[in-house]
Write a protein that holds these residues in place. Structure first.
Motif, PDB file in Angstrom:
ATOM      1  N   LEU A   1      40.095  36.544  41.292  1.00 14.46           N
ATOM      2  CA  LEU A   1      39.165  36.452  42.182  1.00 14.46           C
ATOM      3  C   LEU A   1      37.556  36.677  41.296  1.00 14.46           C
ATOM      4  O   LEU A   1      36.894  35.690  41.493  1.00 14.46           O
ATOM      5  N   GLY A   2      37.628  37.307  40.650  1.00 17.77           N
ATOM      6  CA  GLY A   2      36.565  37.393  39.651  1.00 17.77           C
ATOM      7  C   GLY A   2      36.348  36.233  38.826  1.00 17.77           C
ATOM      8  O   GLY A   2      35.164  35.854  38.499  1.00 17.77           O
ATOM      9  N   GLU A   3      37.519  35.939  38.161  1.00 14.78           N
ATOM     10  CA  GLU A   3      37.229  34.768  37.320  1.00 14.78           C
ATOM     11  C   GLU A   3      36.920  33.211  38.177  1.00 14.78           C
ATOM     12  O   GLU A   3      35.855  32.437  37.673  1.00 14.78           O
ATOM     13  N   ALA A   4      37.236  33.117  39.545  1.00 10.81           N
ATOM     14  CA  ALA A   4      36.894  32.176  40.405  1.00 10.81           C
ATOM     15  C   ALA A   4      35.438  32.230  40.807  1.00 10.81           C
ATOM     16  O   ALA A   4      34.848  31.022  40.850  1.00 10.81           O
ATOM     17  N   VAL A   5      34.716  33.390  40.712  1.00 10.48           N
ATOM     18  CA  VAL A   5      33.391  33.547  41.192  1.00 10.48           C
ATOM     19  C   VAL A   5      32.443  33.917  39.997  1.00 10.48           C
ATOM     20  O   VAL A   5      31.345  34.336  40.023  1.00 10.48           O
ATOM     21  N   HIS A   6      32.984  33.857  38.711  1.00  9.38           N
ATOM     22  CA  HIS A   6      32.273  34.156  37.548  1.00  9.38           C
ATOM     23  C   HIS A   6      31.877  35.888  37.557  1.00  9.38           C
ATOM     24  O   HIS A   6      30.583  36.149  37.131  1.00  9.38           O
ATOM     25  N   LEU A   7      32.568  36.459  38.154  1.00 10.29           N
ATOM     26  CA  LEU A   7      32.199  38.233  38.071  1.00 10.29           C
ATOM     27  C   LEU A   7      33.373  39.017  37.556  1.00 10.29           C
ATOM     28  O   LEU A   7      34.585  38.567  37.630  1.00 10.29           O
ATOM     29  N   SER A   8      32.952  40.120  37.159  1.00 11.04           N
ATOM     30  CA  SER A   8      34.156  41.136  36.754  1.00 11.04           C
ATOM     31  C   SER A   8      34.863  41.571  37.910  1.00 11.04           C
ATOM     32  O   SER A   8      34.552  41.460  39.035  1.00 11.04           O
ATOM     33  N   ALA A   9      36.131  41.958  37.722  1.00  8.19           N
ATOM     34  CA  ALA A   9      37.184  42.479  38.507  1.00  8.19           C
ATOM     35  C   ALA A   9      36.618  43.583  39.574  1.00  8.19           C
ATOM     36  O   ALA A   9      36.717  43.794  40.643  1.00  8.19           O
ATOM     37  N   ASN A  10      35.815  44.512  38.855  1.00 12.40           N
ATOM     38  CA  ASN A  10      35.227  45.592  39.292  1.00 12.40           C
ATOM     39  C   ASN A  10      34.006  45.389  39.983  1.00 12.40           C
ATOM     40  O   ASN A  10      33.940  45.861  41.289  1.00 12.40           O
ATOM     41  N   THR A  11      33.305  44.339  39.678  1.00 16.69           N
ATOM     42  CA  THR A  11      32.086  43.808  40.548  1.00 16.69           C
ATOM     43  C   THR A  11      32.623  43.285  41.913  1.00 16.69           C
ATOM     44  O   THR A  11      32.205  43.467  43.037  1.00 16.69           O
ATOM     45  N   VAL A  12      33.656  42.496  41.872  1.00 14.87           N
ATOM     46  CA  VAL A  12      34.388  41.671  42.936  1.00 14.87           C
ATOM     47  C   VAL A  12      34.955  42.860  43.744  1.00 14.87           C
ATOM     48  O   VAL A  12      34.731  42.643  45.132  1.00 14.87           O
ATOM     49  N   GLY A  13      35.494  43.907  43.391  1.00 11.68           N
ATOM     50  CA  GLY A  13      36.100  45.003  44.121  1.00 11.68           C
ATOM     51  C   GLY A  13      34.876  45.486  45.012  1.00 11.68           C
ATOM     52  O   GLY A  13      35.185  46.006  46.108  1.00 11.68           O
ATOM     53  N   GLU A  14      33.723  45.948  44.439  1.00 13.09           N
ATOM     54  CA  GLU A  14      32.839  46.640  44.817  1.00 13.09           C
ATOM     55  C   GLU A  14      32.176  45.739  45.988  1.00 13.09           C
ATOM     56  O   GLU A  14      31.865  46.208  46.890  1.00 13.09           O
ATOM     57  N   ARG A  15      32.176  44.224  45.814  1.00 17.64           N
ATOM     58  CA  ARG A  15      31.396  43.546  46.985  1.00 17.64           C
ATOM     59  C   ARG A  15      32.466  43.486  48.062  1.00 17.64           C
ATOM     60  O   ARG A  15      32.060  43.527  49.282  1.00 17.64           O
ATOM     61  N   ILE A  16      33.777  43.562  47.868  1.00 19.13           N
ATOM     62  CA  ILE A  16      34.538  43.315  49.021  1.00 19.13           C
ATOM     63  C   ILE A  16      34.642  44.746  49.637  1.00 19.13           C
ATOM     64  O   ILE A  16      34.699  44.745  50.923  1.00 19.13           O
ATOM     65  N   LYS A  17      34.649  45.901  49.132  1.00 15.03           N
ATOM     66  CA  LYS A  17      34.527  46.976  49.653  1.00 15.03           C
ATOM     67  C   LYS A  17      33.340  47.103  50.625  1.00 15.03           C
ATOM     68  O   LYS A  17      33.280  47.621  51.614  1.00 15.03           O
ATOM     69  N   ARG A  18      32.104  46.604  49.797  1.00 13.21           N
ATOM     70  CA  ARG A  18      30.859  46.470  50.841  1.00 13.21           C
ATOM     71  C   ARG A  18      31.090  45.674  52.142  1.00 13.21           C
ATOM     72  O   ARG A  18      30.553  45.795  53.321  1.00 13.21           O
ATOM     73  N   LEU A  19      31.715  44.483  51.884  1.00 16.83           N
ATOM     74  CA  LEU A  19      31.996  43.433  53.173  1.00 16.83           C
ATOM     75  C   LEU A  19      32.726  44.263  53.808  1.00 16.83           C
ATOM     76  O   LEU A  19      32.822  43.905  55.238  1.00 16.83           O
ATOM     77  N   GLN A  20      33.680  45.297  53.480  1.00 17.55           N
ATOM     78  CA  GLN A  20      34.793  45.803  54.407  1.00 17.55           C
ATOM     79  C   GLN A  20      33.857  46.843  55.304  1.00 17.55           C
ATOM     80  O   GLN A  20      33.958  46.969  56.549  1.00 17.55           O
TER      81      GLN A  20
END
Length: 146
Positions: free
Chosen positions: A23-42
């Motif tokens: 997912l991070g590769e698809a949106v050009h972010l690190s896995a940790n950053t994507v994880g934080e964004r998902i957590k915030r969206l939840q």
């Protein structure tokens, strides 16, 4: 919610099992950053859960229908909703405006199963009138964000 959040949601909508790395590769972010964004969206309630898409035909429930339900005069919406939770085959229920009170999506084995659901709605759930339509084909047209 920014453009990247929307991209994340769109990708998760298509494949909720994708890894954070992919997912991070698809949106050009690190896995940790994507994880934080998902957590915030939840936490914001934008992402409310992850679900398996089921093939109702493969589950032995090839007949799907939409049933409009008009409640009996003294049946409360809460009572109806509690009753339909106990009826197998009801997949979704929407309180709607118009001539009918609810729109139900159901799945069952055959016409006999559909008839049993309708009779149960009338005898146990407080339905006064029903109007049914068999679904011939269902097509998911688009992601809600597109």
């Amino acid at each position: 919610m920014d453009k990247i959040d929307r991209q994340i949601i769109e990708i998760l909508h298509k494949d909720a099992r994708i890894s954070l790395r992919e997912l991070g590769e698809a949106v050009h972010l690190s896995a940790n950053t994507v994880g934080e964004r998902i957590k915030r969206l939840q936490q914001q309630g934008v992402i409310s859960g992850y679900h398996a898409a089921l093939d109702l035909q493969a589950l032995g429930l090839p007949l799907q229908a939409m049933i409009d339900v008009k409640l009996a005069r003294h049946t409360l919406a809460q009572e109806f909703e509690a009753a339909i939770l106990t009826i197998p085959g009801i997949l979704e229920a929407s309180l709607v405006t118009g001539s009918y009170d609810y729109l139900l999506r159901v799945a069952c084995v055959d016409q006999g199963g559909l008839m049993r659901i309708i009779e149960t709605l009338r005898t146990r759930a407080g339905a006064q009138d029903t109007y049914s339509r068999v679904i011939l084909r269902h097509t998911q047209l688009r992601n809600p964000l597109q």
